[in-house]
Design an enzyme around this catalytic site. Structure first.
Site, PDB file in Angstrom:
ATOM      1  N   GLN A  73     -57.010 -22.744  12.133  1.00 24.55           N
ATOM      2  CA  GLN A  73     -57.469 -23.615  11.060  1.00 24.55           C
ATOM      3  C   GLN A  73     -58.835 -24.195  11.408  1.00 24.55           C
ATOM      4  O   GLN A  73     -59.633 -23.542  12.061  1.00 24.55           O
ATOM      5  CB  GLN A  73     -56.398 -24.670  10.786  1.00 24.55           C
ATOM      6  N   HIS A  77     -67.474 -27.276  16.415  1.00 25.72           N
ATOM      7  CA  HIS A  77     -68.286 -26.837  17.546  1.00 25.72           C
ATOM      8  C   HIS A  77     -69.555 -27.674  17.581  1.00 25.72           C
ATOM      9  O   HIS A  77     -70.139 -27.962  16.528  1.00 25.72           O
ATOM     10  CB  HIS A  77     -68.681 -25.365  17.418  1.00 25.72           C
ATOM     11  N   GLY A 139     -58.906 -19.476  18.974  1.00 24.76           N
ATOM     12  CA  GLY A 139     -58.702 -18.678  17.775  1.00 24.76           C
ATOM     13  C   GLY A 139     -59.286 -17.293  17.970  1.00 24.76           C
ATOM     14  O   GLY A 139     -60.417 -17.155  18.442  1.00 24.76           O
ATOM     15  N   GLY A 150     -62.721 -16.653  20.174  1.00 25.73           N
ATOM     16  CA  GLY A 150     -62.338 -17.064  21.522  1.00 25.73           C
ATOM     17  C   GLY A 150     -61.926 -18.510  21.653  1.00 25.73           C
ATOM     18  O   GLY A 150     -61.176 -19.028  20.826  1.00 25.73           O
ATOM     19  N   ALA A 152     -62.828 -22.797  22.705  1.00 24.55           N
ATOM     20  CA  ALA A 152     -63.798 -23.894  22.696  1.00 24.55           C
ATOM     21  C   ALA A 152     -63.222 -25.017  23.546  1.00 24.55           C
ATOM     22  O   ALA A 152     -62.220 -25.637  23.168  1.00 24.55           O
ATOM     23  CB  ALA A 152     -64.062 -24.364  21.272  1.00 24.55           C
ATOM     24  N   CYS A 168     -57.543 -28.270  13.895  1.00 27.43           N
ATOM     25  CA  CYS A 168     -56.517 -27.216  13.917  1.00 27.43           C
ATOM     26  C   CYS A 168     -55.375 -27.502  12.946  1.00 27.43           C
ATOM     27  O   CYS A 168     -54.254 -27.012  13.132  1.00 27.43           O
ATOM     28  CB  CYS A 168     -55.998 -27.004  15.339  1.00 27.43           C
TER      29      CYS A 168
END
Length: 221
Positions: A73, A77, A139, A150, A152, A168
């Protein structure tokens, strides 16, 4: 069989060109293409995964929202967050999707354990947690037996943007970072530690360091 792994340092980058380069890399690769890890720090952005719901984006304000093709979800970033994209031929590694997820989660758990941080994974919500707080999001997307997207890991960043979303899709989840737990306090320290743990149990015989995106996978703007 290609047993080379390329670790590609991208520096700080806007999200969309890197995302499109991942797609292009995955579409063009074949059974001889070396696997790669892309290590990057992004400009501020919210990304909404395929399972995302609009109501979990509360008040994005001046931060752009991008709908993307990874699982999961909404997440944030931004500078001070370690992002690693796993461009791997999982058939060649003899991995299933769950094995890859477990390997990535365990990589982060082992990294944090080096700093005496007791972290764990949850079966019901991918990522890595300290008690009930989330420190690392995850994810992935699988195409043609190959992974992209990938993890985070929150390292040393402005945490305020997380309050603008339900990270999320989890209402009330608290996001935390390694710096506040006496863990890595710099991007480079965190990156080196995570990569060391990720590669230690894999059978790559040749690990190469490169910088920048290969131009073959960069779309003209």
């Amino acid at each position: 069989m290609n047993d080379t792994l390329i670790i590609r340092e991208l520096g700080r980058q806007p999200y969309e060109p890197v995302w499109h380069a991942m797609q292009e890399f995955t579409d063009q690769r074949d059974e001889h293409t070396a696997d790669e890890l892309w290590v990057v720090e992004h400009d501020p952005v919210f990304t909404q995964g395929q399972a995302g719901k609009a109501e979990h984006i509360l008040a994005p304000g001046d931060i752009p929202v991008i709908q993307v093709d990874r699982g999961g979800q909404v997440t944030y970033h931004g500078p001070g967050q370690l992002v690693i994209y796993f461009l791997l031929n999982i058939r060649r590694l003899n991995y299933g999707v769950r094995q890859l997820v477990n390997h990535i989660e365990n990589t982060v758990i082992e990294t944090l354990s080096d700093y005496e941080i007791d972290a764990k994974a949850r079966r019901d919500a991918p990522g890595v947690y300290v008690d009930t707080d989330k420190i690392c999001s995850l994810g992935l997307r699988i195409r043609k037996g190959c992974s992209f997207h990938g993890l985070a890991l929150n390292v040393n960043m402005d945490m305020e943007p997380f309050s603008r979303i339900n990270p999320c899709g989890l209402s009330g989840i608290k996001m935390i970072q390694t710096k506040d737990l006496n863990g890595p306090d710099s991007f480079s320290e965190a990156a080196d530690a995570v990569i060391k743990h990720f590669t230690s149990s894999l059978s790559y015989s040749n690990i190469l360091q490169q910088t920048g995106l290969a131009q073959d996978y960069v779309k003209a703007s």
